[in-house]
Design an enzyme around this catalytic site. Structure first.
Site, mmCIF file in Angstrom:
data_model
loop_
_atom_site.group_PDB
_atom_site.id
_atom_site.type_symbol
_atom_site.label_atom_id
_atom_site.label_comp_id
_atom_site.label_asym_id
_atom_site.label_seq_id
_atom_site.Cartn_x
_atom_site.Cartn_y
_atom_site.Cartn_z
ATOM 1 N N ARG A 88 -15.223 -14.380 -3.713
ATOM 2 C CA ARG A 88 -13.934 -13.684 -3.653
ATOM 3 C C ARG A 88 -12.773 -14.595 -4.051
ATOM 4 O O ARG A 88 -11.828 -14.141 -4.692
ATOM 5 C CB ARG A 88 -13.711 -13.133 -2.226
ATOM 6 C CG ARG A 88 -12.351 -12.503 -2.056
ATOM 7 C CD ARG A 88 -12.228 -11.796 -0.726
ATOM 8 N NE ARG A 88 -10.822 -11.637 -0.368
ATOM 9 C CZ ARG A 88 -10.394 -11.190 0.798
ATOM 10 N NH1 ARG A 88 -11.262 -10.839 1.732
ATOM 11 N NH2 ARG A 88 -9.110 -11.091 1.051
ATOM 12 N N LYS A 99 -0.418 -14.917 -3.867
ATOM 13 C CA LYS A 99 -0.382 -15.439 -2.489
ATOM 14 C C LYS A 99 -0.567 -16.952 -2.514
ATOM 15 O O LYS A 99 -1.166 -17.487 -3.446
ATOM 16 C CB LYS A 99 -1.488 -14.797 -1.645
ATOM 17 C CG LYS A 99 -1.239 -13.321 -1.346
ATOM 18 C CD LYS A 99 -2.246 -12.768 -0.347
ATOM 19 C CE LYS A 99 -1.970 -11.278 -0.105
ATOM 20 N NZ LYS A 99 -2.842 -10.678 0.920
ATOM 21 N N GLU A 119 -0.110 -12.602 10.412
ATOM 22 C CA GLU A 119 -1.318 -11.775 10.469
ATOM 23 C C GLU A 119 -2.530 -12.548 10.989
ATOM 24 O O GLU A 119 -3.306 -12.019 11.776
ATOM 25 C CB GLU A 119 -1.613 -11.203 9.076
ATOM 26 C CG GLU A 119 -2.896 -10.393 9.032
ATOM 27 C CD GLU A 119 -3.170 -9.766 7.674
ATOM 28 O OE1 GLU A 119 -2.328 -9.878 6.764
ATOM 29 O OE2 GLU A 119 -4.244 -9.157 7.535
ATOM 30 N N TRP A 143 -15.996 -8.925 3.624
ATOM 31 C CA TRP A 143 -15.214 -8.773 4.852
ATOM 32 C C TRP A 143 -16.012 -9.266 6.061
ATOM 33 O O TRP A 143 -15.612 -9.063 7.210
ATOM 34 C CB TRP A 143 -14.784 -7.300 5.051
ATOM 35 C CG TRP A 143 -13.667 -6.889 4.115
ATOM 36 C CD1 TRP A 143 -12.996 -7.686 3.243
ATOM 37 C CD2 TRP A 143 -13.090 -5.579 3.966
ATOM 38 N NE1 TRP A 143 -12.047 -6.968 2.537
ATOM 39 C CE2 TRP A 143 -12.082 -5.668 2.968
ATOM 40 C CE3 TRP A 143 -13.324 -4.336 4.571
ATOM 41 C CZ2 TRP A 143 -11.317 -4.566 2.560
ATOM 42 C CZ3 TRP A 143 -12.558 -3.238 4.170
ATOM 43 C CH2 TRP A 143 -11.569 -3.356 3.180
ATOM 44 N N ASP A 147 -6.470 -15.233 1.541
ATOM 45 C CA ASP A 147 -5.579 -14.227 2.116
ATOM 46 C C ASP A 147 -4.805 -14.773 3.311
ATOM 47 O O ASP A 147 -5.068 -14.377 4.441
ATOM 48 C CB ASP A 147 -6.403 -13.006 2.537
ATOM 49 C CG ASP A 147 -5.531 -11.873 3.030
ATOM 50 O OD1 ASP A 147 -4.305 -11.961 2.884
ATOM 51 O OD2 ASP A 147 -6.090 -10.895 3.573
ATOM 52 N N HIS A 184 -11.374 -17.086 7.581
ATOM 53 C CA HIS A 184 -11.863 -15.700 7.671
ATOM 54 C C HIS A 184 -12.958 -15.526 8.722
ATOM 55 O O HIS A 184 -13.985 -14.898 8.467
ATOM 56 C CB HIS A 184 -12.373 -15.229 6.298
ATOM 57 C CG HIS A 184 -12.248 -13.732 6.102
ATOM 58 N ND1 HIS A 184 -12.919 -12.815 6.885
ATOM 59 C CD2 HIS A 184 -11.522 -12.995 5.225
ATOM 60 C CE1 HIS A 184 -12.622 -11.583 6.494
ATOM 61 N NE2 HIS A 184 -11.762 -11.668 5.494
ATOM 62 N N LYS A 232 0.885 -3.257 -6.215
ATOM 63 C CA LYS A 232 -0.483 -3.663 -5.835
ATOM 64 C C LYS A 232 -1.413 -2.672 -6.520
ATOM 65 O O LYS A 232 -1.374 -1.475 -6.214
ATOM 66 C CB LYS A 232 -0.633 -3.598 -4.320
ATOM 67 C CG LYS A 232 -2.060 -3.811 -3.808
ATOM 68 C CD LYS A 232 -2.103 -3.828 -2.277
ATOM 69 C CE LYS A 232 -3.510 -3.978 -1.739
ATOM 70 N NZ LYS A 232 -3.547 -4.054 -0.259
ATOM 71 N N ARG A 289 1.106 -7.915 -8.362
ATOM 72 C CA ARG A 289 0.384 -8.763 -7.414
ATOM 73 C C ARG A 289 -0.966 -9.223 -7.947
ATOM 74 O O ARG A 289 -1.696 -8.447 -8.577
ATOM 75 C CB ARG A 289 0.206 -8.039 -6.082
ATOM 76 C CG ARG A 289 1.531 -7.798 -5.392
ATOM 77 C CD ARG A 289 1.332 -7.103 -4.069
ATOM 78 N NE ARG A 289 1.127 -8.011 -2.967
ATOM 79 C CZ ARG A 289 0.150 -7.918 -2.087
ATOM 80 N NH1 ARG A 289 -0.770 -6.989 -2.202
ATOM 81 N NH2 ARG A 289 0.070 -8.747 -1.077
ATOM 82 N N GLU A 306 -8.180 -3.350 -2.917
ATOM 83 C CA GLU A 306 -8.348 -2.703 -1.612
ATOM 84 C C GLU A 306 -8.070 -1.205 -1.689
ATOM 85 O O GLU A 306 -7.350 -0.645 -0.861
ATOM 86 C CB GLU A 306 -7.436 -3.374 -0.571
ATOM 87 C CG GLU A 306 -7.759 -4.847 -0.383
ATOM 88 C CD GLU A 306 -6.974 -5.516 0.735
ATOM 89 O OE1 GLU A 306 -5.851 -5.081 1.017
ATOM 90 O OE2 GLU A 306 -7.511 -6.484 1.318
ATOM 91 N N ASN A 343 0.895 -1.163 0.000
ATOM 92 C CA ASN A 343 0.000 0.000 0.000
ATOM 93 C C ASN A 343 0.933 1.212 0.000
ATOM 94 O O ASN A 343 1.238 1.790 1.023
ATOM 95 C CB ASN A 343 -0.902 -0.013 1.231
ATOM 96 C CG ASN A 343 -1.775 -1.259 1.247
ATOM 97 O OD1 ASN A 343 -2.320 -1.649 0.216
ATOM 98 N ND2 ASN A 343 -1.888 -1.900 2.394
HETATM 99 C C1 BDP Z 1 -4.238 -8.370 3.791
HETATM 100 C C2 BDP Z 1 -3.848 -7.413 4.868
HETATM 101 C C3 BDP Z 1 -3.641 -6.014 4.360
HETATM 102 C C4 BDP Z 1 -2.728 -6.036 3.149
HETATM 103 C C5 BDP Z 1 -3.297 -6.954 2.103
HETATM 104 C C6 BDP Z 1 -2.373 -7.154 0.915
HETATM 105 O O1 BDP Z 1 -4.855 -7.406 5.851
HETATM 106 O O2 BDP Z 1 -3.102 -5.261 5.410
HETATM 107 O O3 BDP Z 1 -2.563 -4.765 2.626
HETATM 108 O O4 BDP Z 1 -3.483 -8.228 2.639
HETATM 109 O O5 BDP Z 1 -1.751 -8.202 0.859
HETATM 110 O O6 BDP Z 1 -3.899 -9.634 4.279
HETATM 111 O O7 BDP Z 1 -2.294 -6.298 0.052
#
Ligand code: BDP
Length: 703
Positions: free
Chosen positions: A336, A360, A393, A542, A365, A521, A287, A324, A291, A210
């Site tokens: 999702r 990923k 995380e 979410w 996630d 999740h 990225k 990404r 988000e 980010n």
């Molecule tokens: C999620 C996280 C977020 C990250 C996002 C990402 O909660 O903070 O910015 O992935 O990978 O797991 O971009």
């Protein structure tokens, strides 16, 4: 006066001695070898060391290798062997361009240990391998070896902001002191580079995905260049996360459209500027359109258009684009876990050669357990990189013990069937299933400026494991755990064996007390620490019920043909196996199936009972970890012993909360009693739901 000085000297010396076990040295402790026989064996076998490259030219990398050997051997053995650099043309081809060959020969004055490589960086890796061998107290007869990395770019991804806040970071603030850079260069930068090189890692993305465009301004680039200078002798290339809209934000343009000539020219000039300061710059991580991050979709362009914009600017300099695949949108009604697959498979073949799609490990996630991401089996004409999350995380931050190598191995060893059987994710990533070229593995860092780097003293095992697997994904979780335990706590098997056992069991324990049987999740909102199966967020994807789908009939995400049909994104072999509850492994059952509460499980129990038993097993697992650790009293230094002990106490309490909160929540739907052996909850559901965790570390929203 004399006496006073003596006291003063002792007072100064004492904290230093204690500090020795504060974790700062990580797995590079170089403690004196305890056994006199072994020490003699080493000293006699290591009188002459040769560092050999084809040219035999001195270099900063070779200087780093020599320095490391000198320091390590002096501290471990009190020995000071001659270390010479020599030219030697022949190296075992199996060492490749980045690997090394260690040989032991008889010279006139005794044995000669030669570390030979095609490039100086291979020699540095070989030097670290030698020191690892000694730290593990292994006999010199096993020293001769040839080793080469299976993946060409082995990269740390730091989610570090310029204000030093680390997104999803639990070990303090960022290692990079942007404010003081470039003038002030903390000793830690060098030690960071040593740690990376000791594992064979050769790249680092310094800033958060980010991204803040300011990192690309001249002032910040000078700071970045200073870090690159510090890392260079250790073979580490610096990469940056690039913000797609930077041409607008710092370039004064009105658009960031990847097909606009002014935008193209801006990025080309920016890349030139970067390479002037950092000639070995690695490239950009991006990225986009995820988000809330800007991206090519704003201009009606595709992800391929976006990635190729950067690729064309970087190509003349040999730079890479890590684009990404973590892309999903709230207004998309598709499940999702299918969205990235849908978008990117349509673009296969459209990316430039220097673009890697960074995916990923799983399609959601970084959950405690996910099936592998189906994109790994579905883009034969695109280079695919894997992104793992070292920072925990969703597995308890730096508060819980969760050794992640088994989780990563599970994914790397998964068969995609893309090109017939044995098309494992690892083989897709390391490039064996596509034409030669760069290959990438990335790990989201768990480091911060805490003295011990990773917060939980045992969490450094994950940093270590990531690096070792990046070098050789065929190492076993056990081998890696053993190495780390011996290097970090000493080679005494009374210590290293139980610690290895603790590490190996820990991830499954976390799965069991948090998200067993394929649940995912269902964590608390925002900071993601602790249970939250009841979370209803501002957007469905979410919210927890999007994933657990609990109702009166049963539990689990329906992802077969009658549900979202995410199964169709996998090879027919897998879709058939996972699509049938009778053949789907328990571990993934509720990921793919919504099943009745009385569904009969392999264990003979019904689903509800099995769920409750797994939660209970998770709690008991933590208690087992506590017992194992307590037995190390007096064998592990007090500082680390006490810290881990108290963290495990907290973990046990958190595990009970997970169990109680989740079972109470799901019980509203199952209407069934807890089976025998499952402890009654300490509170009612409302109590857990009302809890608010303030200022949990790593949560961007709280600052
Ligand atoms: C999620 C996280 C977020 C990250 C996002 C990402 O909660 O903070 O910015 O992935 O990978 O797991 O971009």
């Amino acid at each position: 006066m004399k006496c006073f000085l003596l006291v003063l000297a002792c007072a100064l010396a004492a904290p230093l001695a204690v500090r020795g076990e504060d974790g700062y040295r990580l797995w590079l402790r170089y403690e004196p070898v305890a056994s006199p026989d072994l020490r003699r064996h080493y000293v006699e076998g290591l009188t002459r060391i040769v560092l050999a490259t084809p040219t035999g030219a001195e270099s900063p990398v070779l200087a780093a290798a020599r320095m490391e050997l000198r320091e390590g051997l002096d501290r471990m053995l009190g020995a000071n062997p001659t270390v010479r650099v020599e030219a030697r043309a022949e190296v075992d081809p199996a060492a490749g361009s980045d690997g090394y060959q260690v040989t032991v020969t008889k010279g006139e004055g005794g044995p000669v240990v030669t570390i030979a490589a095609a490039r100086d960086i291979g020699v540095l890796y070989g030097a670290f391998a030698l020191l690892r061998h000694l730290q593990m107290n292994l006999p010199l007869s096993g020293l001769a070896t040839v080793s080469a990395p299976r993946i060409s770019q082995r990269i740390m991804n730091h989610w570090d902001n310029l204000n030093r806040f680390v997104e999803r970071g639990y070990a303090g603030f960022s290692l990079w002191d942007w404010y003081q850079l470039p003038e002030v260069r903390d000793r830690r930068y060098r030690d960071y580079a040593r740690a990376l090189a000791s594992l064979g890692l050769n790249g680092t993305v310094l800033n958060n995905v980010n991204a803040n465009a300011l990192i690309l301004t001249p002032d910040y680039l000078k700071k970045v260049a200073a870090l690159a200078d510090e890392f260079r002798p250790y073979g580490i290339r610096v990469y940056l996360s690039a913000r797609f809209s930077a041409p607008i934000e710092i370039g004064g343009l009105k658009t960031a459209d990847p097909q606009d000539p002014a935008v193209i020219a801006w990025w080309r000039a920016k890349v030139e500027e970067i390479y002037t300061l950092i000639p070995d710059f690695g490239g950009f991580l991006v990225k986009a359109n995820s988000e809330g991050q800007p991206g090519p979709h704003e201009y009606g362009r595709t992800h391929a258009d976006g990635a190729n914009l950067f690729a064309d600017a970087l190509a003349p300099h040999g730079g890479l684009v890590l684009w990404r695949a973590f892309v999903y949108a709230a207004d998309n009604s598709l499940d999702r876990v299918r969205q990235a697959y849908r978008q990117f498979t349509a673009l296969d073949g459209q990316f430039r050669d220097n673009v890697l799609l960074q995916i990923k490990n799983g399609p959601l996630d970084f959950m405690p357990r996910e099936p592998f991401h189906p994109l790994f089996g579905a883009m034969p004409r695109t280079r695919l990189a894997i992104e793992l999350q070292i920072t925990q995380e969703y597995l308890g931050g730096a508060t819980h013990l969760a050794y992640l190598a088994p989780m990563w191995k599970e994914v790397l060893d998964s068969d995609t069937f893309a090109k017939g059987p044995n098309s494992t994710v690892a083989r897709v990533v390391d490039g064996r299933l596509r034409p030669p070229g760069p290959s990438v593995i990335s790990g989201v860092a768990n480091t911060g400026n805490e003295r011990n780097w990773t917060g939980h003293p045992l969490a450094a095992a994950n940093w270590y494991a990531f690096g070792r697997l990046a070098w050789d994904h065929q190492l076993t979780s056990q081998q890696i755990a053993e190495e780390w335990a011996r290097m970090t706590f000493g080679a005494n098997p009374r210590v290293s064996v139980p610690i290895t056992r603790m590490l190996l069991g820990s991830r499954e324990i976390v799965v069991n007390y948090s998200m067993p049987l394929g649940l995912h999740h269902i964590m608390a909102e925002g900071h993601h620490f602790g249970p939250g199966p009841w979370v209803v967020a501002g957007r469905p994807d979410w919210s927890s019920n999007y994933y657990h789908q609990a109702d009166e009939r049963g539990l689990g995400a329906a992802r077969g043909p009658a549900g979202s049909n995410a199964l169709a994104d996998y090879a027919p072999e897998l879709a058939a196996r996972w699509g049938n509850p009778a053949t789907c492994p328990d571990e993934l059952l509720l990921w793919f199936h919504h099943l009745p509460w009385d569904h009969r499980m392999r264990s003979g129990r019904i689903l509800w009972d099995e769920l409750a038993v797994r939660y209970q097993q998770g709690v008991e697992g933590v208690r087992g970890l506590q017992q194992d650790w307590d037995a190390l009293l007096g064998l592990v230094d007090d500082e680390r012993f006490q810290r881990v002990k108290s963290l495990l106490r907290r973990q046990e309490s958190d595990a009970r909360d997970w169990r109680d909160a989740c079972l109470l929540y799901f019980q509203q739907y199952s209407h069934r009693p807890l089976p025998e052996g499952v402890e009654s909850p300490a509170h009612d559901l409302a109590t857990y739901q009302a809890r608010k965790l303030r200022y949990a570390p790593g949560h961007p929203g709280d600052y």
